[in-house]
Scaffold this motif. Structure first.
Motif, PDB file in Angstrom:
ATOM      1  N   SER A 223      10.073   3.224 -16.944  1.00 49.00           N
ATOM      2  CA  SER A 223      10.801   2.086 -17.510  1.00 49.00           C
ATOM      3  C   SER A 223      10.873   0.985 -16.463  1.00 49.00           C
ATOM      4  O   SER A 223      10.366   1.141 -15.342  1.00 49.00           O
ATOM      5  CB  SER A 223      12.197   2.521 -17.949  1.00 49.00           C
ATOM      6  OG  SER A 223      12.973   2.808 -16.800  1.00 49.00           O
ATOM      7  N   LYS A 225      12.903  -0.049 -14.386  1.00 49.91           N
ATOM      8  CA  LYS A 225      13.451   0.246 -13.042  1.00 49.91           C
ATOM      9  C   LYS A 225      12.379   0.825 -12.114  1.00 49.91           C
ATOM     10  O   LYS A 225      12.527   0.809 -10.894  1.00 49.91           O
ATOM     11  CB  LYS A 225      14.639   1.205 -13.147  1.00 49.91           C
ATOM     12  CG  LYS A 225      14.253   2.612 -13.583  1.00 49.91           C
ATOM     13  CD  LYS A 225      15.439   3.562 -13.491  1.00 49.91           C
ATOM     14  CE  LYS A 225      15.199   4.926 -14.075  1.00 49.91           C
ATOM     15  NZ  LYS A 225      13.849   5.441 -14.259  1.00 49.91           N
ATOM     16  N   ASP A 226      11.299   1.357 -12.683  1.00 52.41           N
ATOM     17  CA  ASP A 226      10.235   1.972 -11.873  1.00 52.41           C
ATOM     18  C   ASP A 226       9.261   0.952 -11.284  1.00 52.41           C
ATOM     19  O   ASP A 226       8.323   1.319 -10.579  1.00 52.41           O
ATOM     20  CB  ASP A 226       9.451   2.979 -12.728  1.00 52.41           C
ATOM     21  CG  ASP A 226      10.353   4.107 -13.210  1.00 52.41           C
ATOM     22  OD1 ASP A 226      10.969   4.762 -12.344  1.00 52.41           O
ATOM     23  OD2 ASP A 226      10.475   4.302 -14.432  1.00 52.41           O
ATOM     24  N   THR A 228       8.396  -2.396  -8.993  1.00 52.84           N
ATOM     25  CA  THR A 228       8.815  -3.363  -7.977  1.00 52.84           C
ATOM     26  C   THR A 228       8.437  -4.761  -8.435  1.00 52.84           C
ATOM     27  O   THR A 228       9.149  -5.729  -8.202  1.00 52.84           O
ATOM     28  CB  THR A 228       8.131  -3.033  -6.632  1.00 52.84           C
ATOM     29  OG1 THR A 228       8.534  -1.725  -6.253  1.00 52.84           O
ATOM     30  CG2 THR A 228       8.521  -4.019  -5.559  1.00 52.84           C
ATOM     31  N   TYR A 248      13.035  -8.315 -19.507  1.00 47.19           N
ATOM     32  CA  TYR A 248      13.825  -8.174 -18.279  1.00 47.19           C
ATOM     33  C   TYR A 248      15.287  -7.771 -18.501  1.00 47.19           C
ATOM     34  O   TYR A 248      15.970  -7.423 -17.549  1.00 47.19           O
ATOM     35  CB  TYR A 248      13.682  -9.361 -17.326  1.00 47.19           C
ATOM     36  CG  TYR A 248      14.152 -10.724 -17.740  1.00 47.19           C
ATOM     37  CD1 TYR A 248      15.112 -10.942 -18.712  1.00 47.19           C
ATOM     38  CD2 TYR A 248      13.630 -11.849 -17.091  1.00 47.19           C
ATOM     39  CE1 TYR A 248      15.526 -12.217 -19.047  1.00 47.19           C
ATOM     40  CE2 TYR A 248      14.048 -13.129 -17.416  1.00 47.19           C
ATOM     41  CZ  TYR A 248      14.994 -13.295 -18.402  1.00 47.19           C
ATOM     42  OH  TYR A 248      15.405 -14.553 -18.727  1.00 47.19           O
ATOM     43  N   GLY A 251      16.656  -3.584 -18.052  1.00 42.50           N
ATOM     44  CA  GLY A 251      17.164  -2.899 -16.862  1.00 42.50           C
ATOM     45  C   GLY A 251      18.489  -3.485 -16.417  1.00 42.50           C
ATOM     46  O   GLY A 251      19.183  -4.157 -17.190  1.00 42.50           O
ATOM     47  N   THR A 252      18.827  -3.242 -15.157  1.00 43.79           N
ATOM     48  CA  THR A 252      20.068  -3.778 -14.592  1.00 43.79           C
ATOM     49  C   THR A 252      19.833  -5.223 -14.152  1.00 43.79           C
ATOM     50  O   THR A 252      18.686  -5.711 -14.135  1.00 43.79           O
ATOM     51  CB  THR A 252      20.466  -2.970 -13.345  1.00 43.79           C
ATOM     52  OG1 THR A 252      19.411  -3.124 -12.382  1.00 43.79           O
ATOM     53  CG2 THR A 252      20.657  -1.497 -13.667  1.00 43.79           C
ATOM     54  N   ASP A 255      17.333  -5.216 -11.370  1.00 42.63           N
ATOM     55  CA  ASP A 255      15.935  -5.103 -11.818  1.00 42.63           C
ATOM     56  C   ASP A 255      15.408  -6.482 -12.217  1.00 42.63           C
ATOM     57  O   ASP A 255      14.298  -6.886 -11.846  1.00 42.63           O
ATOM     58  CB  ASP A 255      15.818  -4.168 -13.038  1.00 42.63           C
ATOM     59  CG  ASP A 255      16.157  -2.722 -12.698  1.00 42.63           C
ATOM     60  OD1 ASP A 255      15.918  -2.316 -11.545  1.00 42.63           O
ATOM     61  OD2 ASP A 255      16.673  -2.010 -13.589  1.00 42.63           O
ATOM     62  N   LYS A 256      16.228  -7.195 -12.972  1.00 39.32           N
ATOM     63  CA  LYS A 256      15.821  -8.521 -13.460  1.00 39.32           C
ATOM     64  C   LYS A 256      15.562  -9.475 -12.292  1.00 39.32           C
ATOM     65  O   LYS A 256      14.534 -10.156 -12.227  1.00 39.32           O
ATOM     66  CB  LYS A 256      16.946  -9.054 -14.359  1.00 39.32           C
ATOM     67  CG  LYS A 256      16.714 -10.412 -14.959  1.00 39.32           C
ATOM     68  CD  LYS A 256      17.864 -10.701 -15.933  1.00 39.32           C
ATOM     69  CE  LYS A 256      17.863 -12.125 -16.403  1.00 39.32           C
ATOM     70  NZ  LYS A 256      18.932 -12.374 -17.389  1.00 39.32           N
ATOM     71  N   ARG A 258      14.890  -8.737  -9.159  1.00 41.41           N
ATOM     72  CA  ARG A 258      13.718  -8.312  -8.379  1.00 41.41           C
ATOM     73  C   ARG A 258      12.418  -8.758  -9.070  1.00 41.41           C
ATOM     74  O   ARG A 258      11.521  -9.324  -8.438  1.00 41.41           O
ATOM     75  CB  ARG A 258      13.742  -6.779  -8.244  1.00 41.41           C
ATOM     76  CG  ARG A 258      12.614  -6.190  -7.439  1.00 41.41           C
ATOM     77  CD  ARG A 258      12.650  -4.662  -7.442  1.00 41.41           C
ATOM     78  NE  ARG A 258      12.419  -4.075  -8.754  1.00 41.41           N
ATOM     79  CZ  ARG A 258      13.320  -3.456  -9.501  1.00 41.41           C
ATOM     80  NH1 ARG A 258      14.568  -3.346  -9.079  1.00 41.41           N
ATOM     81  NH2 ARG A 258      13.006  -2.949 -10.690  1.00 41.41           N
TER      82      ARG A 258
END
Ligand code: CAA
Length: 393
Positions: A223, A225-226, A228, A248, A251-252, A255-256, A258
């Motif tokens: 998902s 989060k995996d 980068t 985006y 995720g958290t 995550d967005k 990043r």
């Protein structure tokens, strides 16, 4: 066995036009091009560069003698090839002085061609672990002067060496892909310029991404989060943002942030080059790797490839230890910095220069083009290429 990208580099022609100036000449608000589309400079190919020379120049800079010894497959992805029959890669094979026992082919599926080439290369290395494959992605994107697509043109090539124990990125096996009959962008054999339904092409790009992303997640269990970073095919850099926006929020907030931050790094070269069709995704990958200094070994990068017509694929790679040592940022930055700006009037003149179509002989003035490999003319229907020693090939 790990298989993936052992080397990667790009080449762009030495001329560009400033998008602010192009906008003014077209009576468009410059921010439409620089913000709305997200392009700052557009690479212009002089008549002495074609998809063959761009690819050969890109490959010249990354290959050493060991590569030349082990490359036994050349796959040339392009949708702006120079011949309907002969593979462009054969000219490159000759210009680079590769050994004779090599398979050479050209692959076409709009901007997806090089991705097909990379997957084919991976299969070839899996069967022949000592082989290396040279994958070339080279195009000159042309919609025509004063057309809707004009601001999304460009020119350039990416060269990749695919091998086992890759030093830059291992390509993971699982990917998701799909094909659908879509007339969003095409180029009939009689046309110099691409035909496009711009709005439909944006919609299809996004719907392919959304569907393929869902399939990928279901089949891999991975998902957002995996990842980068996710690199996109960038016909213009805003397109990557449009695609990332569709996922985006899965995720958290971290995550967005990043993924948005890394998208910026992945656009830096593309916004100064324009669309290079099948090489665009890989130019974006180089841009990310060469500008984002905090990417760590083991980081997973997603890659979304879209070729109008249409075929899309999402696949992934894992960064290898010390991958930074095998990039060529300095050389790439110098190449971009040494480019010459042309006025809009000069760009229009260059754009309208075309090779004869009746078989007549033409000798081109190659002096102004600083490239090592260039097109010197056409004689008896045969393109005449020269290498940096100025010998006829
Ligand atoms: N300031 C800031 N932004 C502005 C602005 C201004 N003054 N004026 C307009 N904009 C914004 C618009 O709001 C719009 O943003 P969104 O897309 O986020 O809504 C953006 O600038 C573009 O505006 P328009 O949609 O009005 O632009 P357009 O009608 O001139 O067409 C295009 C844009 C469709 C990309 C066109 O250039 C085109 O057809 N390009 C070729 C096709 C293409 O690149 N398609 C991409 C998907 S297909 C693919 O990926 C394969 C491939 O390589 C071709």
């Amino acid at each position: 066995m790990k298989i993936g990208i052992d080397k990667i580099g790009f080449y762009v022609p030495h001329l560009y036009v400033d998008m602010n100036k192009l906008a003014k000449a077209r009576n468009v608000d410059p921010e439409k091009y620089t913000i709305g589309i997200g392009q700052e400079k557009m690479a212009i190919a002089p008549i002495t560069q074609d998809s063959v020379t761009l690819a050969a120049n890109a490959a010249l800079d990354i290959l050493d003698d060991a590569d030349k010894e082990n490359i036994d497959f050349v796959i040339f992805g392009t949708e702006t090839g120079v011949d309907n029959s002969k593979a462009a890669g054969i000219y490159v094979h000759h210009l680079l002085g590769l050994k004779p026992n090599v398979r050479t082919i050209e692959v076409k599926q709009a901007c997806y061609g090089a991705t097909a080439g990379i997957q084919m290369a991976k299969g070839h290395v899996a069967l022949n672990p000592d082989s290396k494959v040279l994958v070339l992605a080279s195009d000159i994107a042309r919609y025509g002067l004063r057309t809707g697509g004009e601001a999304t043109q460009g020119a350039g090539a990416v060269a990749l060496v695919i091998s086992r124990d890759p030093r830059i990125m291992e390509l993971e096996d699982k990917s998701a892909f799909m094909t659908g009959e879509v007339m969003d962008f095409w180029r009939p054999v009689y046309s110099e310029y691409a035909l496009v339904n711009g709005k439909l092409s944006n919609e299809k790009y996004l719907s392919f991404f959304e569907e393929i992303w869902q399939t990928f997640k279901t089949s891999t269990g991975l998902s957002i989060k995996d990842f980068t970073a996710i690199c996109y095919h960038l016909p213009y850099t805003k397109m990557g943002l449009k695609a990332l926006r569709t996922i985006y929020d899965e995720g958290t907030e971290a995550d967005k942030e990043r993924l948005l931050e890394n998208l910026e790094y992945s656009k830096m070269y593309n916004k100064n080059v324009g669309n290079i069709y099948t090489g665009s995704l890989y130019l974006s990958l180089i841009s990310l790797l060469e500008h984002q200094k905090d990417l760590e070994e083991g980081a997973r990068i997603g890659l979304f490839s879209y070729g109008s017509g249409a075929v899309g694929e999402f696949f992934t790679g894992i960064l290898q230890p010390n991958y930074q040592a095998h990039l060529n940022q300095k050389q790439h930055e110098e190449m971009l910095a040494s480019r010459i700006e042309v006025t809009v009037a000069e760009y229009e003149k260059i754009f309208e220069m075309i090779l004869p179509k009746d078989g007549s002989t033409v000798q081109l003035d190659t002096e102004a083009d600083p490239a090592k490999i260039k097109l010197a003319g056409v004689s008896e229907h045969i393109r005449q290429y020269i290498n940096n020693n100025r010998h006829k090939e």
